[in-house]
Write a protein that holds these residues in place. Structure first.
Motif, PDB file in Angstrom:
ATOM      1  N   ALA A 297     -49.976 -51.122  69.449  1.00 29.18           N
ATOM      2  CA  ALA A 297     -50.850 -51.949  70.279  1.00 29.18           C
ATOM      3  C   ALA A 297     -50.289 -52.074  71.695  1.00 29.18           C
ATOM      4  CB  ALA A 297     -51.011 -53.328  69.649  1.00 29.18           C
ATOM      5  N   CYS A 298     -48.973 -52.294  71.792  1.00 28.28           N
ATOM      6  CA  CYS A 298     -48.348 -52.381  73.117  1.00 28.28           C
ATOM      7  C   CYS A 298     -48.482 -51.066  73.876  1.00 28.28           C
ATOM      8  CB  CYS A 298     -46.867 -52.754  72.983  1.00 28.28           C
ATOM      9  SG  CYS A 298     -46.568 -54.461  72.497  1.00 28.28           S
ATOM     10  N   LEU A 299     -48.236 -49.954  73.170  1.00 23.05           N
ATOM     11  CA  LEU A 299     -48.351 -48.643  73.810  1.00 23.05           C
ATOM     12  C   LEU A 299     -49.772 -48.381  74.297  1.00 23.05           C
ATOM     13  CD1 LEU A 299     -46.147 -46.332  71.555  1.00 23.05           C
ATOM     14  CD2 LEU A 299     -45.780 -46.876  73.969  1.00 23.05           C
ATOM     15  N   TYR A 300     -50.749 -48.809  73.524  1.00 24.57           N
ATOM     16  CA  TYR A 300     -52.147 -48.638  73.931  1.00 24.57           C
ATOM     17  C   TYR A 300     -52.411 -49.342  75.256  1.00 24.57           C
ATOM     18  CZ  TYR A 300     -57.176 -49.350  74.159  1.00 24.57           C
ATOM     19  OH  TYR A 300     -58.479 -49.397  74.588  1.00 24.57           O
ATOM     20  N   ILE A 301     -51.954 -50.574  75.353  1.00 24.84           N
ATOM     21  CA  ILE A 301     -52.162 -51.342  76.585  1.00 24.84           C
ATOM     22  C   ILE A 301     -51.398 -50.706  77.752  1.00 24.84           C
ATOM     23  CG2 ILE A 301     -51.757 -53.564  77.717  1.00 24.84           C
ATOM     24  CD1 ILE A 301     -52.146 -54.876  74.959  1.00 24.84           C
ATOM     25  N   ILE A 302     -50.149 -50.346  77.500  1.00 28.64           N
ATOM     26  CA  ILE A 302     -49.306 -49.773  78.563  1.00 28.64           C
ATOM     27  C   ILE A 302     -49.877 -48.446  79.057  1.00 28.64           C
ATOM     28  CG2 ILE A 302     -47.024 -48.801  79.076  1.00 28.64           C
ATOM     29  CD1 ILE A 302     -45.907 -50.885  77.013  1.00 28.64           C
ATOM     30  N   LEU A 303     -50.248 -47.554  78.124  1.00 28.51           N
ATOM     31  CA  LEU A 303     -50.774 -46.241  78.514  1.00 28.51           C
ATOM     32  C   LEU A 303     -52.170 -46.336  79.110  1.00 28.51           C
ATOM     33  CD1 LEU A 303     -49.483 -44.088  75.508  1.00 28.51           C
ATOM     34  CD2 LEU A 303     -48.533 -44.263  77.827  1.00 28.51           C
ATOM     35  N   ASP A 413     -56.546 -69.471  83.892  1.00 24.53           N
ATOM     36  CA  ASP A 413     -57.951 -69.914  83.893  1.00 24.53           C
ATOM     37  C   ASP A 413     -58.071 -71.413  83.637  1.00 24.53           C
ATOM     38  OD1 ASP A 413     -58.815 -67.310  84.349  1.00 24.53           O
ATOM     39  OD2 ASP A 413     -58.972 -66.852  82.207  1.00 24.53           O
ATOM     40  N   GLY A 414     -57.170 -72.174  84.263  1.00 25.18           N
ATOM     41  CA  GLY A 414     -57.245 -73.622  84.176  1.00 25.18           C
ATOM     42  C   GLY A 414     -56.694 -74.232  82.910  1.00 25.18           C
ATOM     43  N   MET A 415     -56.150 -73.407  82.016  1.00 32.26           N
ATOM     44  CA  MET A 415     -55.574 -73.919  80.765  1.00 32.26           C
ATOM     45  C   MET A 415     -54.096 -73.568  80.693  1.00 32.26           C
ATOM     46  SD  MET A 415     -58.510 -73.226  77.876  1.00 32.26           S
ATOM     47  CE  MET A 415     -57.542 -74.103  76.675  1.00 32.26           C
ATOM     48  N   ARG A 416     -53.307 -74.459  80.077  1.00 31.83           N
ATOM     49  CA  ARG A 416     -51.877 -74.236  79.962  1.00 31.83           C
ATOM     50  C   ARG A 416     -51.567 -73.415  78.705  1.00 31.83           C
ATOM     51  NH1 ARG A 416     -47.251 -76.201  77.537  1.00 31.83           N
ATOM     52  NH2 ARG A 416     -45.374 -76.278  78.843  1.00 31.83           N
ATOM     53  N   TYR A 417     -50.777 -72.355  78.892  1.00 30.85           N
ATOM     54  CA  TYR A 417     -50.350 -71.526  77.770  1.00 30.85           C
ATOM     55  C   TYR A 417     -48.828 -71.402  77.789  1.00 30.85           C
ATOM     56  CZ  TYR A 417     -55.226 -70.041  77.276  1.00 30.85           C
ATOM     57  OH  TYR A 417     -56.577 -70.025  77.089  1.00 30.85           O
ATOM     58  N   GLU A 418     -48.251 -71.240  76.606  1.00 31.22           N
ATOM     59  CA  GLU A 418     -46.810 -71.049  76.501  1.00 31.22           C
ATOM     60  C   GLU A 418     -46.513 -70.116  75.338  1.00 31.22           C
ATOM     61  OE1 GLU A 418     -45.102 -74.896  75.798  1.00 31.22           O
ATOM     62  OE2 GLU A 418     -45.875 -75.017  73.755  1.00 31.22           O
ATOM     63  N   GLY A 419     -45.354 -69.450  75.409  1.00 29.04           N
ATOM     64  CA  GLY A 419     -44.907 -68.614  74.303  1.00 29.04           C
ATOM     65  C   GLY A 419     -45.919 -67.567  73.893  1.00 29.04           C
ATOM     66  N   ALA A 420     -46.207 -67.528  72.591  1.00 31.22           N
ATOM     67  CA  ALA A 420     -47.122 -66.525  72.050  1.00 31.22           C
ATOM     68  C   ALA A 420     -48.519 -66.631  72.647  1.00 31.22           C
ATOM     69  CB  ALA A 420     -47.195 -66.661  70.530  1.00 31.22           C
ATOM     70  N   GLY A 421     -48.856 -67.804  73.158  1.00 35.00           N
ATOM     71  CA  GLY A 421     -50.165 -67.986  73.786  1.00 35.00           C
ATOM     72  C   GLY A 421     -50.321 -67.126  75.026  1.00 35.00           C
ATOM     73  N   ILE A 422     -49.238 -66.944  75.797  1.00 38.19           N
ATOM     74  CA  ILE A 422     -49.268 -66.087  76.986  1.00 38.19           C
ATOM     75  C   ILE A 422     -49.467 -64.633  76.567  1.00 38.19           C
ATOM     76  CG2 ILE A 422     -47.953 -65.262  78.983  1.00 38.19           C
ATOM     77  CD1 ILE A 422     -46.462 -67.954  78.953  1.00 38.19           C
ATOM     78  N   THR A 423     -48.702 -64.199  75.571  1.00 38.59           N
ATOM     79  CA  THR A 423     -48.835 -62.833  75.070  1.00 38.59           C
ATOM     80  C   THR A 423     -50.234 -62.595  74.521  1.00 38.59           C
ATOM     81  OG1 THR A 423     -46.501 -62.965  74.431  1.00 38.59           O
ATOM     82  CG2 THR A 423     -47.742 -61.086  73.619  1.00 38.59           C
ATOM     83  N   SER A 424     -50.788 -63.591  73.860  1.00 41.19           N
ATOM     84  CA  SER A 424     -52.137 -63.483  73.307  1.00 41.19           C
ATOM     85  C   SER A 424     -53.166 -63.263  74.409  1.00 41.19           C
ATOM     86  CB  SER A 424     -52.477 -64.744  72.511  1.00 41.19           C
ATOM     87  OG  SER A 424     -53.795 -64.688  72.013  1.00 41.19           O
ATOM     88  N   GLN A 425     -53.010 -63.966  75.522  1.00 39.37           N
ATOM     89  CA  GLN A 425     -53.928 -63.795  76.649  1.00 39.37           C
ATOM     90  C   GLN A 425     -53.815 -62.400  77.248  1.00 39.37           C
ATOM     91  OE1 GLN A 425     -56.344 -66.097  77.879  1.00 39.37           O
ATOM     92  NE2 GLN A 425     -55.831 -66.814  75.823  1.00 39.37           N
ATOM     93  N   ALA A 426     -52.583 -61.877  77.298  1.00 39.77           N
ATOM     94  CA  ALA A 426     -52.380 -60.522  77.820  1.00 39.77           C
ATOM     95  C   ALA A 426     -53.064 -59.492  76.925  1.00 39.77           C
ATOM     96  CB  ALA A 426     -50.892 -60.228  77.935  1.00 39.77           C
ATOM     97  N   PHE A 427     -52.915 -59.648  75.617  1.00 42.75           N
ATOM     98  CA  PHE A 427     -53.555 -58.725  74.679  1.00 42.75           C
ATOM     99  C   PHE A 427     -55.079 -58.817  74.774  1.00 42.75           C
ATOM    100  CE2 PHE A 427     -49.496 -57.886  72.967  1.00 42.75           C
ATOM    101  CZ  PHE A 427     -49.595 -56.871  72.026  1.00 42.75           C
ATOM    102  N   ALA A 428     -55.584 -60.019  74.928  1.00 43.53           N
ATOM    103  CA  ALA A 428     -57.033 -60.233  74.954  1.00 43.53           C
ATOM    104  C   ALA A 428     -57.697 -59.518  76.134  1.00 43.53           C
ATOM    105  CB  ALA A 428     -57.340 -61.734  75.016  1.00 43.53           C
ATOM    106  N   GLN A 429     -56.922 -59.279  77.175  1.00 47.18           N
ATOM    107  CA  GLN A 429     -57.445 -58.608  78.365  1.00 47.18           C
ATOM    108  C   GLN A 429     -57.807 -57.150  78.078  1.00 47.18           C
ATOM    109  OE1 GLN A 429     -57.900 -60.126  81.244  1.00 47.18           O
ATOM    110  NE2 GLN A 429     -58.131 -58.492  82.763  1.00 47.18           N
ATOM    111  N   ILE A 431     -57.587 -55.535  74.506  1.00 46.01           N
ATOM    112  CA  ILE A 431     -57.941 -55.148  73.131  1.00 46.01           C
ATOM    113  C   ILE A 431     -58.984 -56.114  72.571  1.00 46.01           C
ATOM    114  CG2 ILE A 431     -57.081 -54.789  70.790  1.00 46.01           C
ATOM    115  CD1 ILE A 431     -54.376 -54.146  71.905  1.00 46.01           C
ATOM    116  N   PRO A 432     -60.164 -55.594  72.183  1.00 41.07           N
ATOM    117  CA  PRO A 432     -61.179 -56.464  71.570  1.00 41.07           C
ATOM    118  C   PRO A 432     -60.646 -57.094  70.282  1.00 41.07           C
ATOM    119  CG  PRO A 432     -62.102 -54.322  72.190  1.00 41.07           C
ATOM    120  CD  PRO A 432     -60.614 -54.209  72.333  1.00 41.07           C
ATOM    121  N   TYR A 433     -60.991 -58.330  70.070  1.00 41.57           N
ATOM    122  CA  TYR A 433     -60.558 -59.077  68.885  1.00 41.57           C
ATOM    123  C   TYR A 433     -59.035 -59.102  68.735  1.00 41.57           C
ATOM    124  CZ  TYR A 433     -65.452 -58.182  67.801  1.00 41.57           C
ATOM    125  OH  TYR A 433     -66.825 -58.088  67.864  1.00 41.57           O
TER     126      TYR A 433
END
Length: 536
Positions: A297-303, A413-429, A431-433
């Motif tokens: 999944a990381c490689l998909y985003i990076i590439l 986007d006006g909401m506070r994120y920390e830890g895995a929540g930040i990584t989750s937002q990056a993935f959401a950009q 990868i669908p679902y």
């Protein structure tokens, strides 16, 4: 009768008060408020500073300085023996494990020399690969997802560079401590292996005439390792798993964390009853699947953002030496954030992984030391770096401000994120679902880490309180309680406690390593000579 009723009322009053407050505040908040003073206390004690502005804790200097020393002393084993480490895991040198060859340091079973009882090559409970999988499952956890995000949120992209450096140096430390873990292990009459720093500290220092120091250091390590199993290996994992589960399911109940924690505790409890063999059988299947799935999944985003890779690496390197680094006190601050998160993630120097590696089937202790040096590479140099690249690429347009609120949180986007929540937002950009995917990944990372750390903590518990069934059950119940505490409490409280417990293990462990590293050099030569003889 009145006196009897009054006594009963006095006993249950605290529980009634807690129940009332839990109803008003929410069970999660109650647990967090009760746990925070404990977390703050241990954090202040363990991270005492030798320098301020920026703050430099002594334990980090000890950890990194020792890793550099072992790297130089052993001639850069992290590079020189990397190929041999892979071949050992693959089983290329299995033929030299057959037959009988007495160890230079004989182990005893109930006072008898081990080699007079059975063939040394038959000792151990798991294969090289199983031992590596179990240990990797203990290190590859939410430190790779939440911890990396925390490092970047606090220290910016430059923290990634120092995480990589710490991971490379940590390979040498891991090699030393895991070689010693096998060399000084105990083997029970039923073949069960007991190993780790508490054993090599006790036995090794006794050999050198420092019996009392060895006993004290071993007891301290065992206490801190139990704390580490409750904190970094447990509560921190359930904490981040709960964060993503609540977000995925939209849970806003004030007691949602505690409920999720109870469910996770039941799941983990079913697994850990089986001991190291069941843990190994689970982790050897789950860990490769988990790691490969996440890396793909990381490689998909990076590439998918190939044109941004050089920019991301450029930012990582330039910000590592930026004296104006935001929020953490310049270059030294960024360095410390990176080292701290890398050390938490790969645990090199803490000695924990040597407990799992000591159960390997081998008669060459250095063989498992070489296998173990792969851990920080897999954990920090590969997986942590990939997570960092995903987050840095995600933030190319300045979606959030590095430094954030100074405690690990950022606004997206006006909401506070920390830890895995930040990584989750990056993935959401990209990868669908991805929220479903990352939730599964985080939960798998969490559960695999918890079951491995339950073994580490249990071995330490048995060292202190004996190997009876009652001691065994007591530890496991306490361990499962911390699954619930971690799920309910805040990230700041849990991670401060977890950091403190993991780093506390460094102090007694380093006593053993500095006394015994010449033994490691001797055992490395013995193993390399056996490989050469087999080729001749």
């Amino acid at each position: 009768m009145k006196k009897y009723l009054l006594s009963i009322f006095t006993l249950i009053l605290p529980f009634l008060t807690f129940a009332q407050e839990a109803t008003e505040k929410g069970l999660d908040q109650q647990i967090d408020e009760g746990f925070k003073p404990v977390s703050d206390f241990f954090s202040k004690v363990i991270f005492f500073k030798v320098w301020t502005d920026p703050d430099i804790p002594f334990v980090l200097l000890l950890l990194v300085g020792s890793a550099a020393f072992f790297t130089i002393y052993f001639g850069f084993p992290n590079i020189k023996y990397f190929g041999k480490a892979i071949n050992t895991v693959r089983g290329k040198y299995d033929e030299i494990e057959g037959g009988h060859e007495a160890s230079d340091t004989p182990m005893t079973i109930d006072g008898d020399i081990r080699d007079t009882i059975r063939d040394e090559s038959q000792e151990g409970e798991v294969s090289h690969f199983q031992a590596l999988a179990t240990a990797v499952s203990g290190t590859v956890g939410n430190g790779n997802i939440a911890g990396v995000a925390l490092a970047i949120a606090l220290g910016g992209p430059g923290a990634t560079f120092w995480m990589i450096i710490c991971g490379l140096l940590g390979m040498s430390t891991k090699f030393v401590e895991c070689t010693l873990g096998v060399q000084y292990r105990d083997v029970g009459e039923d073949g069960t292996v007991y190993g780790g720093p508490m054993y090599y500290i006790t036995k090794g220092l006794k050999e050198r005439g420092f019996s009392m120091l060895g006993k004290i250091a071993a007891v301290l390590f065992a206490i801190f390792c139990i704390g580490g199993s409750f904190g970094g290996g447990n509560a921190a994992q359930s904490n981040q798993a709960t964060v993503v589960l609540k977000e995925l399911m939209g849970l806003e109940s004030a007691s949602a964390g505690a409920i999720i924690g109870v469910i996770m505790a039941i799941l983990v409890g079913v697994i850990i009853i089986g001991g190291i063999k069941r843990i190994a059988s689970v982790t050897e299947k789950v860990v490769p699947f988990m790691a490969v799935l996440y890396i793909v999944a990381c490689l998909y985003i990076i590439l998918s953002n190939f044109s941004l890779i050089d920019d991301a690496f450029g930012l990582i390197f330039s910000e590592a030496f930026n004296p104006r680094a935001i929020g953490v006190g310049g270059v030294i601050g960024v360095l410390l954030v990176g080292f701290k998160r890398a050390a938490f993630s790969n645990e090199a120097g803490a000695g924990s992984a040597s407990i799992a590696h000591s159960a390997v089937k081998t008669k060459y202790s250095a063989s498992e030391g070489l296998v173990a040096l792969l851990e920080p590479f897999i954990d920090t140099v590969v997986i942590c770096t990939m997570t960092a690249l995903v987050i840095v690429i995600f933030n190319t347009g300045g979606i959030f401000e590095y430094g954030g609120d100074g405690v690990g949180g950022v606004m997206i986007d006006g909401m506070r994120y920390e830890g895995a929540g930040i990584t989750s937002q990056a993935f959401a950009q990209y990868i669908p679902y991805s929220n479903v995917f990352l939730t599964i990944a985080v939960v798998l990372f969490a559960v695999s880490t918890m079951i491995s750390w339950s073994y580490y903590g249990l071995q330490s518990w048995k060292f202190l309180f004996g190997r009876g069934k009652a001691a065994d059950l007591t530890y496991k119940l306490l361990f499962l309680l911390f699954v619930v505490i971690g799920a309910a409490a805040s990230m700041n409280s849990i991670w401060a406690f977890s950091d403190a417990m993991i780093f506390a293990m460094v102090f007694p462990n380093m006593i053993g390593l500095y006394f015994l590293f010449p033994v490691v050099k001797k055992q490395l030569k013995r193993y390399l000579d056996a490989i050469k003889a087999a080729k001749a």
